[in-house]
Write an enzyme that holds these catalytic residues in place. Sequence first.
Site, PDB file in Angstrom:
ATOM      1  N   LYS A   1       0.851  -1.206   0.000  1.00 38.16           N
ATOM      2  CA  LYS A   1       0.000   0.000   0.000  1.00 38.16           C
ATOM      3  C   LYS A   1       0.883   1.253   0.000  1.00 38.16           C
ATOM      4  O   LYS A   1       0.610   2.215  -0.714  1.00 38.16           O
ATOM      5  CB  LYS A   1      -0.937  -0.019   1.210  1.00 38.16           C
ATOM      6  CG  LYS A   1      -2.088  -1.011   1.049  1.00 38.16           C
ATOM      7  CD  LYS A   1      -2.819  -1.298   2.344  1.00 38.16           C
ATOM      8  CE  LYS A   1      -3.781  -2.472   2.154  1.00 38.16           C
ATOM      9  NZ  LYS A   1      -4.404  -2.917   3.422  1.00 38.16           N
TER      10      LYS A   1
ATOM     11  N   GLN B   1      -4.443  -2.190   9.674  1.00 33.62           N
ATOM     12  CA  GLN B   1      -4.268  -3.484   9.031  1.00 33.62           C
ATOM     13  C   GLN B   1      -4.824  -4.591   9.924  1.00 33.62           C
ATOM     14  O   GLN B   1      -4.426  -4.728  11.077  1.00 33.62           O
ATOM     15  CB  GLN B   1      -2.774  -3.724   8.724  1.00 33.62           C
ATOM     16  CG  GLN B   1      -2.506  -4.978   7.917  1.00 33.62           C
ATOM     17  CD  GLN B   1      -3.162  -4.955   6.535  1.00 33.62           C
ATOM     18  OE1 GLN B   1      -3.075  -3.964   5.806  1.00 33.62           O
ATOM     19  NE2 GLN B   1      -3.831  -6.041   6.182  1.00 33.62           N
TER      20      GLN B   1
ATOM     21  N   ASP C   1     -10.938   2.589   4.353  1.00 37.85           N
ATOM     22  CA  ASP C   1     -11.214   1.164   4.138  1.00 37.85           C
ATOM     23  C   ASP C   1     -12.717   0.912   4.056  1.00 37.85           C
ATOM     24  O   ASP C   1     -13.145  -0.173   3.656  1.00 37.85           O
ATOM     25  CB  ASP C   1     -10.635   0.317   5.289  1.00 37.85           C
ATOM     26  CG  ASP C   1      -9.328  -0.373   4.902  1.00 37.85           C
ATOM     27  OD1 ASP C   1      -9.068  -0.499   3.687  1.00 37.85           O
ATOM     28  OD2 ASP C   1      -8.578  -0.779   5.807  1.00 37.85           O
TER      29      ASP C   1
END
Length: 293
Positions: free
Chosen positions: A52, A96, A119
């Site tokens: 990312k 994460q 997200d």
Amino acid sequence: MNLIDGKQISATIKDEIANEVRRIIDQGGKVPHLAAILVGEDPASETYVSSKARACKQVGFDSSTYRFPADVTEEELLEAVAFINNDPEVDGLIVQLPLPEHIDNQKVIQHIVPEKDVDGFHPVNVGRMTIGLPSYVSATPYGIMELMMRSRIETKGKHCVILGRSNIVGKPMSLLMARNEEPGNATVTVCHSKTKNLKEMAASADILIVAIGQPEFVTADMVKEGAVVIDVGIHRVPSDKTKSGFRLIGDVRFDEVSRKASHITPVPGGVGPMTIVSLLMNTLKASRKEIYG
Ligand code: NDP
């Protein structure tokens, strides 16, 4: 059969984002900034976070990674989230997953302000998407919608069958395909492990989206001639034909299904490459304050 080339489409989108970043810089604006929280040393999570960060660099975004040991307390993590929430330099924040067992994933996600939840996992964003308000859509469903739009797949009035009802793929996909805008406006059937006639359901689909996590589960007899097939699954299996000793396969038997499908995503190179790009698109939206004004 037309291949839906996620690798190429994602590269095009990255170019578009990079051009946009150059335009922002030319106009003296602020470069989009994505922050990631990484807990522990799980190799898969390390890989995801570094890819990312690499993608951010490729398009010209700033990025930062906040690392914590596996024994970090929930309170410390919540403090870090609050700190980043209040940092005007940061536009988007991802945590994460999975987090260590002693930490409540949902509590941490819900601590992110919805405005920075790129997200799209915060209940506020999920709820907004559900009722058709602007929202951050999570990476995989967002990427699939983008693939369909850019491949000019007609979805209006089609029967879309989704195999899988997970919170991160199947469920949001069903809402997006049924929404009253394009792509969308499909008639949606969702199948799962308790569905009795899954094979017949799949075979009646104009658009079949497969996210069940079962290697090569969907065979040619489960697919209608001319159907659009989106394979979300990804599995690493041993192979004596590759240098690495493994290869990637999906939830669909590509060799036989591709002979019947009008359009199909390959694995690898279909849905997978779109996920990071979706995160970049959401971060760009966050920096432009597109969703929350
Ligand atoms: P989950 O395991 O969370 O969900 C699987 C879903 O499939 C569940 O709804 C389950 O039903 C259903 N299911 C499982 N087995 C069967 C079966 N034999 N018959 C009918 N239904 C079944 O998976 P995810 O949604 O997270 O992921 C699905 C796949 O997509 C995985 O292979 C994953 O690796 C991949 N993936 C790929 C991504 C990418 O970027 N390419 C991103 C995310 C996921 P029930 O609810 O009843 O248990």
